[in-house]
Design an enzyme around this catalytic site. Sequence first.
Site, mmCIF file in Angstrom:
data_model
loop_
_atom_site.group_PDB
_atom_site.id
_atom_site.type_symbol
_atom_site.label_atom_id
_atom_site.label_comp_id
_atom_site.label_asym_id
_atom_site.label_seq_id
_atom_site.Cartn_x
_atom_site.Cartn_y
_atom_site.Cartn_z
ATOM 1 C CE LYS A 55 31.510 40.827 36.058
ATOM 2 N NZ LYS A 55 31.494 40.826 37.540
ATOM 3 C CD GLU A 89 46.676 46.433 33.410
ATOM 4 O OE1 GLU A 89 47.639 45.757 33.828
ATOM 5 O OE2 GLU A 89 46.804 47.414 32.672
ATOM 6 C CB CYS A 147 47.489 42.376 40.766
ATOM 7 S SG CYS A 147 47.291 44.126 40.425
ATOM 8 C CD GLU A 150 47.735 37.522 41.575
ATOM 9 O OE1 GLU A 150 46.741 36.927 41.128
ATOM 10 O OE2 GLU A 150 47.848 38.738 41.543
HETATM 11 O O1 LIG Z 1 45.571 44.886 42.405
HETATM 12 C C1 LIG Z 1 45.803 45.531 41.433
HETATM 13 C C2 LIG Z 1 45.873 47.019 41.359
HETATM 14 C C3 LIG Z 1 46.756 47.604 42.370
HETATM 15 C C4 LIG Z 1 47.165 49.006 42.053
HETATM 16 O O2 LIG Z 1 46.556 49.683 41.210
HETATM 17 O O3 LIG Z 1 48.142 49.453 42.657
#
Ligand SMILES: O=CCCC(=O)O
Length: 502
Positions: A191, A269, A303, A401
Amino acid sequence: MMGSAQKYELPFKLNNSELLHNLSFVHGEWVKSKSGKTFEVVDPGTGKPWTECPTNDAADVDAAVKSSHECFESYRKISPRARAQMLFKWDSLIRENKEDVATILVYETGKPRAEAYGEIDYSTGFTWWFAGEAERIQGSVFTPALPDRRVFTIKQPLGVAAALVPWNFPIAMILRKAGAALAAGCTMIVKPSPETPITVLALAYLADKAGFPKGALNVLTTDLDKTPELSEALCRHPLVKKVSFTGSTRVGKLVAKLCADNLKKVTLELGGNCPVLIFDDANIDQAMAQIFALKYRHAGQACITANRIYVQSGIYDKFLERWNAESQKIVVGHGADKATTMGPVTTPRGIEKALALVEDAKSKGATIHMGGNAISKDGGYFFEPTVITGVTPDMDISKEEIFAPVSTFIKFESEEEVVKAANDTSMGLASYCFTKNVDRMWRLFENLEAGMIGMNTGNSSAAESPFGGIKQSGYGKESGKDVAVAEYLITKTGTFTLEGQS
Ligand SMILES: O=CCCC(=O)O
Protein backbone atom coordinates in the site's frame (compact mmCIF):
# COMPACT_ATOMS: atom_id res chain seq x y z
CA MET A 1 -3.27 5.51 -18.03
CA MET A 2 -6.96 5.70 -17.14
CA GLY A 3 -8.68 8.84 -18.39
CA SER A 4 -5.80 11.04 -17.19
CA ALA A 5 -4.67 12.19 -20.60
CA GLN A 6 -7.76 14.35 -21.07
CA LYS A 7 -8.01 15.59 -17.51
CA TYR A 8 -4.37 16.33 -16.68
CA GLU A 9 -1.35 17.57 -18.50
CA LEU A 10 1.63 15.31 -17.93
CA PRO A 11 4.47 17.62 -16.83
CA PHE A 12 7.25 15.34 -18.16
CA LYS A 13 8.07 12.92 -20.94
CA LEU A 14 9.44 9.44 -20.44
CA ASN A 15 11.67 7.43 -22.79
CA ASN A 16 9.62 4.35 -21.93
CA SER A 17 5.98 5.43 -21.54
CA GLU A 18 5.04 1.82 -20.64
CA LEU A 19 6.29 2.57 -17.14
CA LEU A 20 3.46 4.96 -16.45
CA HIS A 21 0.47 3.29 -14.79
CA ASN A 22 -2.15 4.83 -12.57
CA LEU A 23 -4.37 1.86 -11.75
CA SER A 24 -3.80 -0.58 -8.92
CA PHE A 25 -1.94 -3.77 -9.82
CA VAL A 26 -3.60 -7.00 -8.71
CA HIS A 27 -2.85 -10.46 -10.06
CA GLY A 28 -1.11 -9.10 -13.13
CA GLU A 29 -4.01 -6.77 -14.03
CA TRP A 30 -4.35 -2.99 -13.83
CA VAL A 31 -7.54 -2.46 -11.86
CA LYS A 32 -9.86 0.29 -10.62
CA SER A 33 -11.24 0.37 -7.09
CA LYS A 34 -14.70 -1.17 -6.50
CA SER A 35 -16.08 2.27 -5.65
CA GLY A 36 -14.62 3.75 -8.83
CA LYS A 37 -13.33 6.67 -6.72
CA THR A 38 -9.96 8.24 -7.40
CA PHE A 39 -7.53 10.69 -5.82
CA GLU A 40 -5.07 13.10 -7.37
CA VAL A 41 -1.30 12.82 -7.42
CA VAL A 42 0.37 16.20 -7.00
CA ASP A 43 3.75 17.60 -8.07
CA PRO A 44 5.15 19.12 -4.84
CA GLY A 45 7.22 21.53 -6.95
CA THR A 46 4.11 23.22 -8.38
CA GLY A 47 1.24 22.02 -6.20
CA LYS A 48 -0.49 20.87 -9.40
CA PRO A 49 -2.11 17.45 -9.80
CA TRP A 50 -0.82 15.51 -12.80
CA THR A 51 -2.67 12.21 -12.60
CA GLU A 52 -5.11 10.24 -10.48
CA CYS A 53 -5.18 6.80 -8.90
CA PRO A 54 -7.86 4.47 -7.50
CA THR A 55 -9.08 5.14 -3.97
CA ASN A 56 -9.23 1.57 -2.73
CA ASP A 57 -10.92 0.81 0.58
CA ALA A 58 -11.60 -2.23 2.76
CA ALA A 59 -13.87 -3.71 0.06
CA ASP A 60 -10.90 -4.04 -2.32
CA VAL A 61 -8.64 -5.90 0.08
CA ASP A 62 -10.00 -9.46 -0.07
CA ALA A 63 -9.44 -9.92 -3.81
CA ALA A 64 -5.89 -8.63 -3.57
CA VAL A 65 -5.05 -10.83 -0.59
CA LYS A 66 -6.59 -13.91 -2.23
CA SER A 67 -4.47 -13.24 -5.32
CA SER A 68 -1.34 -12.95 -3.17
CA HIS A 69 -2.26 -16.12 -1.31
CA GLU A 70 -2.97 -18.10 -4.47
CA CYS A 71 0.40 -17.01 -5.79
CA PHE A 72 2.10 -17.84 -2.49
CA GLU A 73 0.94 -21.47 -2.71
CA SER A 74 3.10 -21.95 -5.81
CA TYR A 75 5.74 -19.25 -5.30
CA ARG A 76 6.83 -20.80 -1.99
CA LYS A 77 7.85 -23.93 -3.89
CA ILE A 78 9.90 -22.15 -6.56
CA SER A 79 13.60 -22.82 -6.05
CA PRO A 80 15.66 -20.14 -4.29
CA ARG A 81 17.79 -19.84 -7.43
CA ALA A 82 14.73 -19.05 -9.55
CA ARG A 83 13.68 -16.42 -6.98
CA ALA A 84 17.19 -14.97 -7.09
CA GLN A 85 17.08 -14.85 -10.89
CA MET A 86 13.80 -12.93 -10.87
CA LEU A 87 15.20 -10.49 -8.32
CA PHE A 88 18.31 -9.98 -10.48
CA LYS A 89 16.13 -9.39 -13.55
CA TRP A 90 14.01 -6.88 -11.61
CA ASP A 91 17.22 -5.21 -10.48
CA SER A 92 18.49 -4.93 -14.09
CA LEU A 93 15.20 -3.57 -15.37
CA ILE A 94 15.07 -0.87 -12.69
CA ARG A 95 18.66 0.12 -13.51
CA GLU A 96 17.87 0.16 -17.27
CA ASN A 97 14.89 2.46 -16.66
CA LYS A 98 16.71 4.59 -14.13
CA GLU A 99 16.22 7.90 -15.95
CA ASP A 100 12.45 7.47 -16.25
CA VAL A 101 11.95 6.09 -12.75
CA ALA A 102 13.92 9.10 -11.46
CA THR A 103 11.64 11.45 -13.39
CA ILE A 104 8.51 9.98 -11.81
CA LEU A 105 10.17 10.13 -8.41
CA VAL A 106 11.01 13.82 -8.86
CA TYR A 107 7.41 14.67 -9.76
CA GLU A 108 5.99 12.73 -6.80
CA THR A 109 8.42 13.48 -3.98
CA GLY A 110 9.87 16.80 -5.15
CA LYS A 111 13.48 15.66 -4.62
CA PRO A 112 16.12 16.94 -7.06
CA ARG A 113 17.01 14.63 -9.95
CA ALA A 114 20.51 13.95 -8.55
CA GLU A 115 18.92 12.72 -5.32
CA ALA A 116 16.41 10.65 -7.28
CA TYR A 117 19.33 8.91 -9.01
CA GLY A 118 20.93 8.49 -5.60
CA GLU A 119 17.79 6.84 -4.26
CA ILE A 120 17.66 4.42 -7.20
CA ASP A 121 21.32 3.47 -6.74
CA TYR A 122 20.74 2.96 -3.02
CA SER A 123 17.55 0.98 -3.64
CA THR A 124 18.89 -1.37 -6.29
CA GLY A 125 21.40 -2.30 -3.62
CA PHE A 126 18.43 -4.09 -2.04
CA THR A 127 17.32 -6.05 -5.11
CA TRP A 128 20.94 -7.05 -5.71
CA TRP A 129 21.54 -7.97 -2.07
CA PHE A 130 18.33 -9.94 -1.59
CA ALA A 131 18.88 -11.85 -4.82
CA GLY A 132 22.01 -13.14 -3.10
CA GLU A 133 20.22 -13.74 0.19
CA ALA A 134 17.55 -15.91 -1.48
CA GLU A 135 20.05 -18.73 -1.99
CA ARG A 136 21.58 -18.48 1.48
CA ILE A 137 18.52 -19.31 3.53
CA GLN A 138 19.56 -22.37 5.48
CA GLY A 139 18.47 -24.46 8.45
CA SER A 140 20.67 -26.53 10.76
CA VAL A 141 21.26 -30.09 11.93
CA PHE A 142 22.70 -31.09 15.29
CA THR A 143 22.84 -33.78 17.96
CA PRO A 144 21.06 -32.73 21.16
CA ALA A 145 21.72 -33.89 24.74
CA LEU A 146 19.86 -37.17 24.17
CA PRO A 147 22.38 -39.14 22.06
CA ASP A 148 19.83 -41.13 20.04
CA ARG A 149 18.20 -37.99 18.70
CA ARG A 150 18.95 -35.65 15.80
CA VAL A 151 17.43 -32.19 15.60
CA PHE A 152 17.14 -30.14 12.47
CA THR A 153 15.59 -26.81 11.62
CA ILE A 154 14.17 -25.65 8.31
CA LYS A 155 13.21 -22.14 7.29
CA GLN A 156 9.90 -21.60 5.53
CA PRO A 157 8.28 -18.46 4.11
CA LEU A 158 5.59 -16.97 6.34
CA GLY A 159 2.96 -16.37 3.67
CA VAL A 160 1.38 -13.19 2.38
CA ALA A 161 3.07 -10.04 3.67
CA ALA A 162 1.69 -6.51 3.58
CA ALA A 163 3.92 -3.45 3.23
CA LEU A 164 2.65 -0.06 4.37
CA VAL A 165 5.16 2.42 3.04
CA PRO A 166 5.89 6.15 3.26
CA TRP A 167 6.47 8.75 0.56
CA ASN A 168 9.95 9.99 1.40
CA PHE A 169 11.91 7.11 -0.17
CA PRO A 170 9.26 5.15 -2.05
CA ILE A 171 11.71 3.13 -4.13
CA ALA A 172 14.05 2.28 -1.28
CA MET A 173 11.23 1.35 1.07
CA ILE A 174 9.57 -0.96 -1.47
CA LEU A 175 12.74 -2.68 -2.59
CA ARG A 176 13.96 -3.11 0.99
CA LYS A 177 10.71 -4.79 2.02
CA ALA A 178 9.71 -6.58 -1.19
CA GLY A 179 13.30 -7.69 -1.85
CA ALA A 180 13.42 -9.50 1.50
CA ALA A 181 9.90 -10.92 1.20
CA LEU A 182 10.31 -12.23 -2.35
CA ALA A 183 13.74 -13.68 -1.53
CA ALA A 184 12.19 -15.55 1.42
CA GLY A 185 9.43 -17.00 -0.76
CA CYS A 186 6.65 -14.75 0.51
CA THR A 187 4.34 -12.72 -1.68
CA MET A 188 3.58 -9.10 -0.90
CA ILE A 189 0.81 -6.53 -1.13
CA VAL A 190 2.06 -2.97 -1.09
CA LYS A 191 0.00 0.00 0.00
CA PRO A 192 1.95 2.99 -1.22
CA SER A 193 1.60 6.39 0.31
CA PRO A 194 -1.00 8.59 -1.46
CA GLU A 195 1.82 10.95 -2.47
CA THR A 196 3.89 8.38 -4.37
CA PRO A 197 1.75 5.66 -5.99
CA ILE A 198 3.05 6.07 -9.54
CA THR A 199 6.67 5.33 -8.62
CA VAL A 200 5.52 2.16 -6.86
CA LEU A 201 3.30 1.11 -9.78
CA ALA A 202 6.29 1.54 -12.13
CA LEU A 203 8.24 -0.86 -9.89
CA ALA A 204 5.33 -3.33 -9.98
CA TYR A 205 5.27 -3.11 -13.79
CA LEU A 206 8.99 -3.92 -13.87
CA ALA A 207 8.54 -6.79 -11.38
CA ASP A 208 5.96 -8.25 -13.73
CA LYS A 209 8.36 -7.86 -16.67
CA ALA A 210 11.06 -9.54 -14.58
CA GLY A 211 8.94 -12.68 -14.51
CA PHE A 212 7.48 -12.68 -11.01
CA PRO A 213 4.23 -14.66 -11.17
CA LYS A 214 0.84 -12.96 -11.01
CA GLY A 215 0.07 -11.99 -7.43
CA ALA A 216 3.69 -12.05 -6.22
CA LEU A 217 3.65 -8.26 -5.87
CA ASN A 218 0.26 -6.57 -5.75
CA VAL A 219 -0.21 -2.84 -5.25
CA LEU A 220 -3.34 -1.22 -3.78
CA THR A 221 -3.38 2.57 -3.96
CA THR A 222 -5.51 4.83 -1.82
CA ASP A 223 -5.85 8.40 -0.56
CA LEU A 224 -5.17 9.85 2.88
CA ASP A 225 -8.78 9.42 4.10
CA LYS A 226 -9.04 5.76 3.19
CA THR A 227 -5.52 4.84 4.33
CA PRO A 228 -6.57 3.81 7.88
CA GLU A 229 -9.47 1.66 6.61
CA LEU A 230 -7.41 -0.06 3.91
CA SER A 231 -4.44 -0.61 6.22
CA GLU A 232 -6.66 -2.04 8.97
CA ALA A 233 -8.30 -4.45 6.51
CA LEU A 234 -4.86 -5.64 5.40
CA CYS A 235 -3.63 -6.03 8.99
CA ARG A 236 -6.76 -7.96 10.00
CA HIS A 237 -7.10 -10.21 6.95
CA PRO A 238 -6.54 -13.81 8.11
CA LEU A 239 -4.40 -14.66 5.07
CA VAL A 240 -1.97 -11.80 5.73
CA LYS A 241 0.70 -13.27 8.00
CA LYS A 242 3.15 -10.42 8.28
CA VAL A 243 3.03 -6.63 8.17
CA SER A 244 5.99 -4.35 7.58
CA PHE A 245 5.37 -0.68 8.29
CA THR A 246 7.55 2.38 7.88
CA GLY A 247 6.14 5.64 9.19
CA SER A 248 5.31 7.50 12.37
CA THR A 249 5.49 6.03 15.87
CA ARG A 250 1.84 6.96 16.41
CA VAL A 251 0.64 4.92 13.43
CA GLY A 252 3.19 2.17 14.10
CA LYS A 253 1.56 1.58 17.50
CA LEU A 254 -1.85 1.28 15.83
CA VAL A 255 -0.46 -1.24 13.34
CA ALA A 256 1.12 -3.24 16.17
CA LYS A 257 -2.20 -3.27 18.07
CA LEU A 258 -4.14 -4.44 15.02
CA CYS A 259 -1.65 -7.20 14.35
CA ALA A 260 -1.47 -8.21 18.02
CA ASP A 261 -5.11 -9.34 17.88
CA ASN A 262 -4.01 -12.21 15.65
CA LEU A 263 -0.40 -12.39 16.83
CA LYS A 264 0.94 -11.45 13.42
CA LYS A 265 4.61 -10.84 12.93
CA VAL A 266 5.35 -7.11 12.49
CA THR A 267 8.38 -5.07 11.49
CA LEU A 268 8.19 -1.42 12.52
CA GLU A 269 10.53 1.26 11.20
CA LEU A 270 9.24 4.31 13.04
CA GLY A 271 10.13 7.88 13.82
CA GLY A 272 13.58 9.20 14.60
CA ASN A 273 14.84 12.14 16.61
CA CYS A 274 18.46 11.53 15.77
CA PRO A 275 21.20 13.39 17.62
CA VAL A 276 24.60 14.33 16.17
CA LEU A 277 27.53 14.80 18.58
CA ILE A 278 30.50 16.75 17.25
CA PHE A 279 33.48 16.95 19.60
CA ASP A 280 36.29 19.53 19.66
CA ASP A 281 38.74 16.96 18.27
CA ALA A 282 36.55 16.06 15.27
CA ASN A 283 37.74 16.64 11.73
CA ILE A 284 35.50 19.63 11.00
CA ASP A 285 35.64 19.17 7.22
CA GLN A 286 34.54 15.58 7.59
CA ALA A 287 31.75 16.38 10.06
CA MET A 288 30.52 19.28 7.92
CA ALA A 289 30.38 17.26 4.73
CA GLN A 290 28.73 14.23 6.31
CA ILE A 291 26.14 16.02 8.42
CA PHE A 292 25.28 18.65 5.83
CA ALA A 293 24.46 15.92 3.30
CA LEU A 294 22.53 13.98 5.95
CA LYS A 295 20.51 16.99 7.12
CA TYR A 296 19.50 18.35 3.74
CA ARG A 297 18.90 14.94 2.07
CA HIS A 298 15.40 15.24 0.60
CA ALA A 299 14.92 18.62 2.32
CA GLY A 300 15.30 17.04 5.75
CA GLN A 301 12.61 14.42 5.15
CA ALA A 302 14.39 11.23 6.22
CA CYS A 303 13.75 9.32 9.41
CA ILE A 304 17.51 9.03 10.04
CA THR A 305 18.22 12.73 9.41
CA ALA A 306 20.04 14.97 11.93
CA ASN A 307 17.34 16.29 14.22
CA ARG A 308 19.52 17.77 16.99
CA ILE A 309 23.11 18.82 16.33
CA TYR A 310 25.24 19.06 19.50
CA VAL A 311 28.60 20.80 18.99
CA GLN A 312 31.29 21.05 21.70
CA SER A 313 32.05 24.59 22.86
CA GLY A 314 35.64 24.73 21.48
CA ILE A 315 34.50 24.50 17.85
CA TYR A 316 30.88 25.60 18.18
CA ASP A 317 31.24 29.11 16.69
CA LYS A 318 33.49 27.99 13.85
CA PHE A 319 31.23 25.07 12.97
CA LEU A 320 28.09 27.19 13.02
CA GLU A 321 29.70 29.84 10.84
CA ARG A 322 30.60 27.22 8.23
CA TRP A 323 27.18 25.63 8.43
CA ASN A 324 25.47 28.98 7.85
CA ALA A 325 27.77 29.80 4.94
CA GLU A 326 27.07 26.44 3.27
CA SER A 327 23.34 26.66 3.94
CA GLN A 328 23.25 30.07 2.21
CA LYS A 329 24.49 28.38 -0.98
CA ILE A 330 21.55 25.97 -1.20
CA VAL A 331 19.48 26.55 -4.34
CA VAL A 332 15.83 25.80 -3.60
CA GLY A 333 13.68 24.93 -6.58
CA HIS A 334 11.78 22.36 -8.57
CA GLY A 335 13.47 18.97 -8.51
CA ALA A 336 13.58 18.88 -12.30
CA ASP A 337 15.55 22.15 -12.57
CA LYS A 338 19.24 21.46 -13.11
CA ALA A 339 20.33 24.27 -10.76
CA THR A 340 18.25 23.01 -7.83
CA THR A 341 20.17 21.55 -4.90
CA MET A 342 17.16 21.26 -2.58
CA GLY A 343 13.59 20.55 -3.61
CA PRO A 344 10.30 21.30 -1.89
CA VAL A 345 8.95 19.32 1.03
CA THR A 346 6.56 16.71 -0.26
CA THR A 347 3.32 17.82 1.38
CA PRO A 348 1.71 21.07 2.54
CA ARG A 349 1.47 19.41 5.97
CA GLY A 350 5.29 19.47 6.02
CA ILE A 351 5.28 23.24 5.67
CA GLU A 352 2.67 23.66 8.41
CA LYS A 353 4.63 21.46 10.80
CA ALA A 354 7.94 23.23 10.12
CA LEU A 355 6.33 26.65 10.67
CA ALA A 356 4.77 25.49 13.95
CA LEU A 357 8.08 24.05 15.21
CA VAL A 358 9.99 27.20 14.33
CA GLU A 359 7.34 29.37 16.00
CA ASP A 360 7.38 27.24 19.16
CA ALA A 361 11.21 27.38 19.33
CA LYS A 362 11.18 31.15 18.81
CA SER A 363 8.56 31.66 21.52
CA LYS A 364 10.73 29.67 23.97
CA GLY A 365 13.85 31.72 23.32
CA ALA A 366 15.66 30.10 20.37
CA THR A 367 17.52 32.27 17.84
CA ILE A 368 16.67 31.91 14.15
CA HIS A 369 19.97 32.52 12.30
CA MET A 370 18.52 32.07 8.85
CA GLY A 371 15.30 30.99 7.19
CA GLY A 372 12.27 29.91 9.16
CA ASN A 373 9.71 30.63 6.46
CA ALA A 374 7.87 28.98 3.63
CA ILE A 375 8.92 30.20 0.18
CA SER A 376 6.19 31.27 -2.15
CA LYS A 377 7.37 30.06 -5.56
CA ASP A 378 5.43 28.57 -8.47
CA GLY A 379 2.81 27.02 -6.17
CA GLY A 380 5.32 24.51 -4.75
CA TYR A 381 5.80 23.49 -1.12
CA PHE A 382 9.14 25.19 -0.55
CA PHE A 383 10.76 25.93 2.79
CA GLU A 384 13.86 28.00 3.48
CA PRO A 385 16.99 26.24 4.71
CA THR A 386 16.74 27.18 8.36
CA VAL A 387 19.32 27.35 11.14
CA ILE A 388 18.29 27.65 14.79
CA THR A 389 20.49 27.95 17.89
CA GLY A 390 19.79 28.07 21.59
CA VAL A 391 17.52 25.05 21.30
CA THR A 392 16.47 23.62 24.67
CA PRO A 393 14.87 20.28 25.62
CA ASP A 394 11.46 21.86 26.34
CA MET A 395 11.05 22.97 22.71
CA ASP A 396 8.91 20.83 20.42
CA ILE A 397 11.68 20.96 17.83
CA SER A 398 14.00 18.98 20.09
CA LYS A 399 11.31 16.42 20.95
CA GLU A 400 9.71 15.77 17.55
CA GLU A 401 10.89 14.67 14.13
CA ILE A 402 11.33 17.91 12.18
CA PHE A 403 11.03 16.45 8.65
CA ALA A 404 11.98 19.76 7.02
CA PRO A 405 15.26 21.57 6.16
CA VAL A 406 15.61 23.00 9.66
CA SER A 407 18.91 22.49 11.52
CA THR A 408 19.02 22.97 15.25
CA PHE A 409 22.24 23.54 17.18
CA ILE A 410 23.02 23.00 20.84
CA LYS A 411 26.37 23.80 22.51
CA PHE A 412 27.81 21.25 24.97
CA GLU A 413 30.82 20.97 27.27
CA SER A 414 31.35 17.34 28.33
CA GLU A 415 30.86 13.83 26.94
CA GLU A 416 28.76 12.82 29.94
CA GLU A 417 26.42 15.78 29.52
CA VAL A 418 25.94 15.31 25.77
CA VAL A 419 25.31 11.56 25.95
CA LYS A 420 22.62 12.19 28.56
CA ALA A 421 21.03 14.87 26.39
CA ALA A 422 21.27 12.78 23.20
CA ASN A 423 19.55 9.83 24.88
CA ASP A 424 16.86 12.01 26.44
CA THR A 425 14.23 11.01 23.88
CA SER A 426 11.71 8.23 23.52
CA MET A 427 13.17 7.52 20.03
CA GLY A 428 16.19 5.39 19.20
CA LEU A 429 16.67 5.14 15.47
CA ALA A 430 20.14 6.52 14.69
CA SER A 431 22.82 8.64 16.38
CA TYR A 432 25.97 10.13 14.93
CA CYS A 433 29.26 11.06 16.59
CA PHE A 434 32.38 12.80 15.37
CA THR A 435 35.66 12.52 17.31
CA LYS A 436 39.19 11.30 16.65
CA ASN A 437 39.50 9.83 20.14
CA VAL A 438 39.12 6.08 19.70
CA ASP A 439 38.28 5.34 23.32
CA ARG A 440 35.57 7.98 23.34
CA MET A 441 34.20 6.69 20.06
CA TRP A 442 33.94 3.21 21.48
CA ARG A 443 32.17 4.50 24.60
CA LEU A 444 29.74 6.46 22.44
CA PHE A 445 29.03 3.39 20.32
CA GLU A 446 28.10 1.50 23.48
CA ASN A 447 26.32 4.32 25.34
CA LEU A 448 24.19 6.02 22.69
CA GLU A 449 20.68 4.57 22.68
CA ALA A 450 19.95 3.93 19.02
CA GLY A 451 19.76 1.03 16.61
CA MET A 452 22.34 2.54 14.26
CA ILE A 453 25.39 4.62 15.17
CA GLY A 454 27.29 6.62 12.55
CA MET A 455 30.90 7.08 13.68
CA ASN A 456 32.56 9.90 11.75
CA THR A 457 29.83 9.01 9.28
CA GLY A 458 26.52 10.57 8.30
CA ASN A 459 24.07 8.55 6.24
CA SER A 460 25.14 4.93 6.64
CA SER A 461 22.09 3.18 5.17
CA ALA A 462 23.10 0.30 2.91
CA ALA A 463 21.63 -3.00 1.80
CA GLU A 464 24.32 -4.99 3.57
CA SER A 465 23.88 -3.22 6.95
CA PRO A 466 20.97 -4.04 9.28
CA PHE A 467 18.57 -1.08 9.38
CA GLY A 468 16.29 -0.55 12.34
CA GLY A 469 15.70 1.28 15.57
CA ILE A 470 15.17 0.61 19.27
CA LYS A 471 12.93 2.27 21.89
CA GLN A 472 9.92 3.90 20.21
CA SER A 473 11.65 3.88 16.82
CA GLY A 474 10.36 0.35 16.37
CA TYR A 475 11.59 -3.20 16.14
CA GLY A 476 12.77 -5.70 13.59
CA LYS A 477 15.55 -5.26 11.06
CA GLU A 478 15.43 -4.53 7.37
CA SER A 479 18.45 -5.15 5.13
CA GLY A 480 21.66 -6.80 6.33
CA LYS A 481 22.79 -10.40 6.32
CA ASP A 482 20.24 -13.02 7.47
CA VAL A 483 18.28 -10.70 9.77
CA ALA A 484 16.13 -9.00 7.13
CA VAL A 485 15.05 -12.18 5.35
CA ALA A 486 14.44 -13.80 8.76
CA GLU A 487 11.60 -11.30 9.27
CA TYR A 488 9.72 -13.19 6.53
CA LEU A 489 10.55 -16.74 7.64
CA ILE A 490 9.43 -19.21 10.24
CA THR A 491 11.83 -21.71 11.77
CA LYS A 492 10.46 -25.24 12.03
CA THR A 493 12.22 -27.73 14.30
CA GLY A 494 12.30 -31.45 13.51
CA THR A 495 13.37 -34.02 16.08
CA PHE A 496 14.26 -37.49 14.90
CA THR A 497 14.89 -40.57 17.02
CA LEU A 498 17.61 -42.70 15.54
CA GLU A 499 17.71 -46.47 16.13
CA GLY A 500 20.64 -48.81 15.64
CA GLN A 501 23.42 -46.29 16.24
CA SER A 502 25.28 -47.63 19.27
O1 LIG B 1 13.44 7.71 6.01
C1 LIG B 1 13.75 6.58 6.25
C2 LIG B 1 14.65 5.73 5.42
C3 LIG B 1 15.93 6.38 5.09
C4 LIG B 1 16.98 5.42 4.64
O2 LIG B 1 16.69 4.27 4.28
O3 LIG B 1 18.15 5.82 4.67
